[in-house]
Write a protein that holds these residues in place. Sequence first.
Motif, PDB file in Angstrom:
ATOM      1  N   ASP A 187       0.815  -1.210   0.000  1.00  0.00           N
ATOM      2  CA  ASP A 187       0.000   0.000   0.000  1.00  0.00           C
ATOM      3  C   ASP A 187       0.852   1.265   0.000  1.00  0.00           C
ATOM      4  O   ASP A 187       1.946   1.315   0.574  1.00  0.00           O
ATOM      5  CB  ASP A 187      -0.930   0.011   1.207  1.00  0.00           C
ATOM      6  CG  ASP A 187      -2.092  -0.951   1.034  1.00  0.00           C
ATOM      7  OD1 ASP A 187      -2.779  -0.851   0.011  1.00  0.00           O
ATOM      8  OD2 ASP A 187      -2.294  -1.813   1.903  1.00  0.00           O
TER       9      ASP A 187
ATOM     10  N   SER B 246      -5.339   6.153   0.884  1.00  0.00           N
ATOM     11  CA  SER B 246      -4.429   5.014   0.767  1.00  0.00           C
ATOM     12  C   SER B 246      -4.952   4.087  -0.319  1.00  0.00           C
ATOM     13  O   SER B 246      -6.109   4.182  -0.756  1.00  0.00           O
ATOM     14  CB  SER B 246      -4.304   4.260   2.099  1.00  0.00           C
ATOM     15  OG  SER B 246      -5.375   3.359   2.274  1.00  0.00           O
TER      16      SER B 246
ATOM     17  N   LYS C 128      -5.464   0.961   0.045  1.00  0.00           N
ATOM     18  CA  LYS C 128      -6.181  -0.182   0.612  1.00  0.00           C
ATOM     19  C   LYS C 128      -7.553  -0.295  -0.058  1.00  0.00           C
ATOM     20  O   LYS C 128      -8.263   0.689  -0.217  1.00  0.00           O
ATOM     21  CB  LYS C 128      -6.332  -0.016   2.123  1.00  0.00           C
ATOM     22  CG  LYS C 128      -5.009  -0.125   2.867  1.00  0.00           C
ATOM     23  CD  LYS C 128      -5.185   0.009   4.372  1.00  0.00           C
ATOM     24  CE  LYS C 128      -3.833  -0.082   5.082  1.00  0.00           C
ATOM     25  NZ  LYS C 128      -3.961   0.007   6.548  1.00  0.00           N
ATOM     26  N   GLY C 129      -7.875  -1.513  -0.449  1.00  0.00           N
ATOM     27  CA  GLY C 129      -9.129  -1.730  -1.156  1.00  0.00           C
ATOM     28  C   GLY C 129      -9.058  -1.411  -2.630  1.00  0.00           C
ATOM     29  O   GLY C 129     -10.068  -1.504  -3.331  1.00  0.00           O
TER      30      GLY C 129
ATOM     31  N   LYS D 111      -1.914  -0.281  -5.973  1.00  0.00           N
ATOM     32  CA  LYS D 111      -0.840  -0.634  -5.054  1.00  0.00           C
ATOM     33  C   LYS D 111       0.508  -0.662  -5.776  1.00  0.00           C
ATOM     34  O   LYS D 111       0.580  -0.792  -6.993  1.00  0.00           O
ATOM     35  CB  LYS D 111      -1.120  -2.004  -4.415  1.00  0.00           C
ATOM     36  CG  LYS D 111      -2.372  -2.037  -3.534  1.00  0.00           C
ATOM     37  CD  LYS D 111      -2.588  -3.410  -2.944  1.00  0.00           C
ATOM     38  CE  LYS D 111      -3.919  -3.508  -2.202  1.00  0.00           C
ATOM     39  NZ  LYS D 111      -3.898  -2.756  -0.942  1.00  0.00           N
TER      40      LYS D 111
ATOM     41  N   ASP E 154      -4.485  -4.561   7.518  1.00  0.00           N
ATOM     42  CA  ASP E 154      -5.938  -4.455   7.635  1.00  0.00           C
ATOM     43  C   ASP E 154      -6.526  -3.902   6.338  1.00  0.00           C
ATOM     44  O   ASP E 154      -6.514  -2.708   6.096  1.00  0.00           O
ATOM     45  CB  ASP E 154      -6.293  -3.546   8.818  1.00  0.00           C
ATOM     46  CG  ASP E 154      -7.794  -3.429   9.026  1.00  0.00           C
ATOM     47  OD1 ASP E 154      -8.533  -4.296   8.513  1.00  0.00           O
ATOM     48  OD2 ASP E 154      -8.236  -2.473   9.703  1.00  0.00           O
ATOM     49  N   ASP E 155      -7.001  -4.799   5.509  1.00  0.00           N
ATOM     50  CA  ASP E 155      -7.654  -4.416   4.258  1.00  0.00           C
ATOM     51  C   ASP E 155      -8.818  -5.384   4.057  1.00  0.00           C
ATOM     52  O   ASP E 155      -8.630  -6.520   3.609  1.00  0.00           O
ATOM     53  CB  ASP E 155      -6.682  -4.500   3.077  1.00  0.00           C
ATOM     54  CG  ASP E 155      -7.269  -3.973   1.773  1.00  0.00           C
ATOM     55  OD1 ASP E 155      -8.503  -3.864   1.682  1.00  0.00           O
ATOM     56  OD2 ASP E 155      -6.484  -3.674   0.850  1.00  0.00           O
TER      57      ASP E 155
ATOM     58  N   GLN F 154     -10.989  -5.776   1.945  1.00  0.00           N
ATOM     59  CA  GLN F 154     -11.265  -6.238   0.589  1.00  0.00           C
ATOM     60  C   GLN F 154     -10.181  -7.165   0.037  1.00  0.00           C
ATOM     61  O   GLN F 154     -10.247  -7.569  -1.119  1.00  0.00           O
ATOM     62  CB  GLN F 154     -11.447  -5.036  -0.335  1.00  0.00           C
ATOM     63  CG  GLN F 154     -12.627  -4.160   0.043  1.00  0.00           C
ATOM     64  CD  GLN F 154     -12.890  -3.084  -0.983  1.00  0.00           C
ATOM     65  OE1 GLN F 154     -12.843  -3.329  -2.182  1.00  0.00           O
ATOM     66  NE2 GLN F 154     -13.170  -1.876  -0.519  1.00  0.00           N
TER      67      GLN F 154
ATOM     68  N   ARG G  29      -2.971 -12.154  -0.282  1.00  0.00           N
ATOM     69  CA  ARG G  29      -1.820 -11.245  -0.142  1.00  0.00           C
ATOM     70  C   ARG G  29      -0.543 -11.871  -0.684  1.00  0.00           C
ATOM     71  O   ARG G  29       0.393 -11.165  -1.064  1.00  0.00           O
ATOM     72  CB  ARG G  29      -1.594 -10.895   1.330  1.00  0.00           C
ATOM     73  CG  ARG G  29      -2.594  -9.935   1.903  1.00  0.00           C
ATOM     74  CD  ARG G  29      -2.196  -9.532   3.311  1.00  0.00           C
ATOM     75  NE  ARG G  29      -3.089  -8.495   3.788  1.00  0.00           N
ATOM     76  CZ  ARG G  29      -2.962  -7.212   3.521  1.00  0.00           C
ATOM     77  NH1 ARG G  29      -1.963  -6.824   2.729  1.00  0.00           N
ATOM     78  NH2 ARG G  29      -3.801  -6.332   3.987  1.00  0.00           N
TER      79      ARG G  29
END
Length: 361
Positions: free
Chosen positions: A134, A223, A225-226, A231, A292-293, A295, A301
């Motif tokens: 991220d 960010s 994230k999601g 990314k 902590d994401d 989605q 990951r």
Amino acid sequence: MRARQPGPARGGLLGALRRLLPMVLACALPLTAASGAEPEAVRIATTAFTENGKAAIGGVAFRVQQEGWLAAQLQQRGVRLEWLPVAGDTGATMNEAFAGKRIDFAAYGDLPSVILNAGGVRTQVVVPAGRGSDVFLLVTPGSTARSIRDLKGKRISVHRGRPWELGLRHLIEDNGLSVGDFTLVNMDIKPGAAALATGKVDALFVLGGDALEDRGAGRIIWSSKGKPERKMRAELWGRRDFTQASPALTQLVVTAWLRAQHWASLDANREAFIRDGTRAGIPERVVRRAYDDPQLAWKDRFSPLYDGLVYWHYREVLAFARQQKLVRKQLTAEELLEPRFVDAGLKELGLSNYWTQEKQP
């Protein structure tokens, strides 16, 4: 500090990367290709931090190191495994090591690797490293800005030539703005964070935004994230002449990485992987927050698949590098991505159907 308008950087990281590219183009074929003999060592570079006064590695590479499977497999062939921990300016250092043939593999970011390849030192992604890392846009804690649109006409610190620069360009375009609407200041993360704290810049675009916000150095207003397509990516790259001359050794390295990524992807090992992340001095609460994401499933990951998202990302990086005149040579994503070792390794490990393909955005 002097603010720089956006444009090709003449010195610093990019200048160093460009100067390194022609270094070994006239070198003869490596000994392994000429004689058929296996090399004495397999050398892998990865990003590092200081632990108990010594350079240490983390993440998937740390699992490969700790498991010991790769070292044992190589030892059976009379080949040593050597690790090169790299801290600081990782892109330039790893590119220089690849150019000088001092390493065979390196785990690092996309943009420096593209610059290296465009200069003629050929490497390829031999293992994709999951769904990416991220990136964050931060402002001072007291700022009233809520989005990048509120920063129009302001100064944003971003380190040019590093893999996260493309993320800022995407963010600007996603909001219907242009780079000319801002003053981009070319600084690395630490001086950029200091400039944000002292008000010399209005915003900071970086990796590791959770840690900066946790210690009060800034406030995150955006960010990735999601947003899998926004990314940053860092992969395991292999020097192409090595992978072609020593496919069996390359397969061992790739299989070791797949074993480690599978281990990390298991829910039963999630806590252990998070604890490993604190070895760099990052509080556990920050490590947990970084992962902590909602989605992004934990297992995904660590996906090593060459799927539509990976190919799309590298097409974007290549187009960006050309647009910004960071490279002159036209490359394709297919040149940079070599899936045959992952395909064979997943089949060998019985993991061919373990991860799910991600579609192109």
